[in-house]
Design a protein around this motif. Structure first.
Motif, PDB file in Angstrom:
ATOM      1  N   GLY A  63       0.805  -1.217   0.000  1.00  0.00           N
ATOM      2  CA  GLY A  63       0.000   0.000   0.000  1.00  0.00           C
ATOM      3  C   GLY A  63       0.836   1.263   0.000  1.00  0.00           C
ATOM      4  N   ASP A  64       2.128   1.154   0.320  1.00  0.00           N
ATOM      5  CA  ASP A  64       3.013   2.323   0.262  1.00  0.00           C
ATOM      6  C   ASP A  64       3.139   2.783  -1.190  1.00  0.00           C
ATOM      7  N   SER A  65       3.274   4.083  -1.384  1.00  0.00           N
ATOM      8  CA  SER A  65       3.341   4.609  -2.745  1.00  0.00           C
ATOM      9  C   SER A  65       4.049   5.957  -2.762  1.00  0.00           C
ATOM     10  N   PHE A  66       4.410   6.402  -3.947  1.00  0.00           N
ATOM     11  CA  PHE A  66       4.910   7.765  -4.137  1.00  0.00           C
ATOM     12  C   PHE A  66       4.512   8.241  -5.535  1.00  0.00           C
ATOM     13  N   PRO A  67       4.355   9.548  -5.722  1.00  0.00           N
ATOM     14  CA  PRO A  67       3.882  10.070  -7.000  1.00  0.00           C
ATOM     15  C   PRO A  67       4.961  10.097  -8.073  1.00  0.00           C
ATOM     16  N   LEU A  68       4.523   9.964  -9.313  1.00  0.00           N
ATOM     17  CA  LEU A  68       5.391  10.116 -10.466  1.00  0.00           C
ATOM     18  C   LEU A  68       5.174  11.527 -11.014  1.00  0.00           C
ATOM     19  N   ILE A  69       6.129  12.388 -10.784  1.00  0.00           N
ATOM     20  CA  ILE A  69       6.009  13.783 -11.222  1.00  0.00           C
ATOM     21  C   ILE A  69       6.947  14.009 -12.395  1.00  0.00           C
ATOM     22  N   GLY A  70       6.375  14.326 -13.545  1.00  0.00           N
ATOM     23  CA  GLY A  70       7.169  14.534 -14.741  1.00  0.00           C
ATOM     24  C   GLY A  70       7.918  15.850 -14.716  1.00  0.00           C
ATOM     25  N   GLY A  71       8.782  16.048 -15.695  1.00  0.00           N
ATOM     26  CA  GLY A  71       9.548  17.275 -15.789  1.00  0.00           C
ATOM     27  C   GLY A  71       8.666  18.498 -15.968  1.00  0.00           C
ATOM     28  N   SER A  72       7.452  18.284 -16.456  1.00  0.00           N
ATOM     29  CA  SER A  72       6.505  19.387 -16.633  1.00  0.00           C
ATOM     30  C   SER A  72       5.842  19.789 -15.329  1.00  0.00           C
ATOM     31  N   SER A  75       2.207  -3.050  -4.225  1.00  0.00           N
ATOM     32  CA  SER A  75       0.863  -3.621  -4.172  1.00  0.00           C
ATOM     33  C   SER A  75       0.718  -4.750  -3.174  1.00  0.00           C
ATOM     34  N   HIS A  76       1.829  -5.392  -2.813  1.00  0.00           N
ATOM     35  CA  HIS A  76       1.769  -6.516  -1.883  1.00  0.00           C
ATOM     36  C   HIS A  76       3.026  -6.510  -1.028  1.00  0.00           C
ATOM     37  N   ARG A  77       2.876  -6.861   0.199  1.00  0.00           N
ATOM     38  CA  ARG A  77       4.014  -6.768   1.133  1.00  0.00           C
ATOM     39  C   ARG A  77       5.182  -7.662   0.730  1.00  0.00           C
ATOM     40  N   HIS A  78       4.903  -8.766  -0.001  1.00  0.00           N
ATOM     41  CA  HIS A  78       5.974  -9.675  -0.381  1.00  0.00           C
ATOM     42  C   HIS A  78       6.553  -9.371  -1.761  1.00  0.00           C
ATOM     43  N   SER A  79       6.060  -8.325  -2.406  1.00  0.00           N
ATOM     44  CA  SER A  79       6.537  -8.005  -3.749  1.00  0.00           C
ATOM     45  C   SER A  79       7.674  -6.991  -3.697  1.00  0.00           C
ATOM     46  N   SER A  80       8.743  -7.287  -4.400  1.00  0.00           N
ATOM     47  CA  SER A  80       9.885  -6.360  -4.454  1.00  0.00           C
ATOM     48  C   SER A  80       9.759  -5.393  -5.627  1.00  0.00           C
ATOM     49  N   LYS A  81       8.850  -5.694  -6.555  1.00  0.00           N
ATOM     50  CA  LYS A  81       8.649  -4.835  -7.718  1.00  0.00           C
ATOM     51  C   LYS A  81       7.318  -4.115  -7.599  1.00  0.00           C
ATOM     52  N   ARG A 106      -4.391  -9.691  -4.433  1.00  0.00           N
ATOM     53  CA  ARG A 106      -4.079 -10.827  -3.568  1.00  0.00           C
ATOM     54  C   ARG A 106      -2.582 -11.131  -3.671  1.00  0.00           C
ATOM     55  N   PHE A 107      -2.043 -10.839  -4.841  1.00  0.00           N
ATOM     56  CA  PHE A 107      -0.615 -10.992  -5.117  1.00  0.00           C
ATOM     57  C   PHE A 107      -0.131  -9.655  -5.660  1.00  0.00           C
ATOM     58  N   ARG A 108       0.991  -9.637  -6.357  1.00  0.00           N
ATOM     59  CA  ARG A 108       1.496  -8.369  -6.886  1.00  0.00           C
ATOM     60  C   ARG A 108       0.554  -7.766  -7.924  1.00  0.00           C
TER      61      ARG A 108
END
Length: 309
Positions: free
Chosen positions: A197-206, A216-222, A246-248
């Motif tokens: 559930g952790d996230s961060f915004p993608l802010i473009g050069g504009s 998306s999932h606690r066990h996912s590294s990607k 349920r998964f990534r």
């Protein structure tokens, strides 16, 4: 409920053999036409919440979520299987599926994926609207980008505008547009995502917020790259994507992928590896399928590495 699988290729064995040859690169006139069409449809994109359930913290009123996918056979960049699944929410149980063999007449061109795949996905939605209107999804999750795109109009936007359904783009790799780069700084931000559930915004050069990077999932590294497709806000899109995992990979997209691959296996009967997400201990022979962009398998001919656009 399962819709009867069909073959939209209109070809026999000879036609399938011919389909393995790559579709010719489109002329400049076609690319210009595609750009104009994207610009025309982009003006119709709604990037805010339009439904009451989207503004509810628990998504009260949301009962059906859909997912779409197009899978390919390895070595054949033209023949594929377009799939649409509908899941109950919040149970995430499949209540409808439609898989159809298709012949993709447009080649893959970066930034124009929609012109290759969306017509078949729109057809699937329309079949559902005609056959079982009570099962039409209230939102579609798409394996690809929305406004996170070269011209701000990715496959999730395209599908959303043409179906008039809320759509969310969920990509597995970063599309490097508007100054976004998968550099050391970006990778460090990903490393700092600790909990599901952790996230961060993608802010473009504009200075525009183009999407969110979501663990998306606690066990996912990607992470996943979530962007607005149509008729939903980015905040709601991220919350719902997380709620469908349920998964990534969000369950609607994951099930569409699994079922399209299985349909190809049943139709062609070619041995090969199991589809992503299936049990590793399963010894059943599988056909060699062209993995989707961003999957944790080598890329194949059907959808190149940057094909989330």
């Amino acid at each position: 409920m399962t819709a009867a699988g069909s073959d939209a290729t209109g070809r026999g064995a000879w036609g399938r053999a011919m389909a393995r040859e790559a579709v010719a690169w489109p002329p400049e006139e076609t690319l210009s036409l595609w750009k104009r069409e994207q610009a025309r449809l982009k003006a119709l994109v709604v990037d805010r919440d339009t439904e009451a359930w989207q503004r509810d913290a628990a998504f009260s009123g949301l009962q059906r979520v859909g997912g779409v996918d197009v899978s390919f056979v390895k070595g054949d960049s033209v023949s594929g299987c377009a799939s649409l699944v509908v899941l109950s929410y919040p149970e995430l149980e499949v209540v409808y599926e439609d898989c159809c063999m298709v012949s993709l007449t447009a080649p893959y061109v970066s930034g124009f994926l929609a012109f290759r795949e969306v017509p078949f996905l729109v057809d699937a939605v329309r079949r559902l609207q005609e056959k079982e209107p009570r099962l039409v999804p209230q939102v579609l999750l798409v394996d690809g980008n929305g406004v996170l795109h070269h011209r701000g109009f990715g496959v999730a936007c395209h599908l959303g505008v043409l179906t008039d359904l809320p759509c969310i783009g969920v990509a597995k790799k970063l599309l490097q547009v508007d100054g976004l780069e998968n550099d050391a700084q970006h990778k460090e931000k990903i490393r700092l995502l600790r909990a599901g559930g952790d996230s961060f915004p993608l802010i473009g050069g504009s200075g525009t917020v183009l999407g969110m990077v979501l663990k998306s999932h606690r066990h996912s590294s990607k992470p996943l790259y979530v962007s607005v497709g149509h008729k939903i806000s980015l905040e709601a899109a991220v919350r719902l994507t997380r709620g469908c995992c349920r998964f990534r990979i969000p369950e609607p997209v994951r099930q569409a992928d699994i079922r399209s691959r299985d349909y190809i296996r049943r139709t062609l009967g070619v041995p090969g590896p199991p589809a992503p997400g299936q049990e590793r201990s399963q010894k059943v022979q599988r056909p060699k399928l062209c993995p989707q962009e961003g999957s944790e398998e080598p890329e194949g001919e059907g959808r190149p590495p940057e094909a989330h656009s």
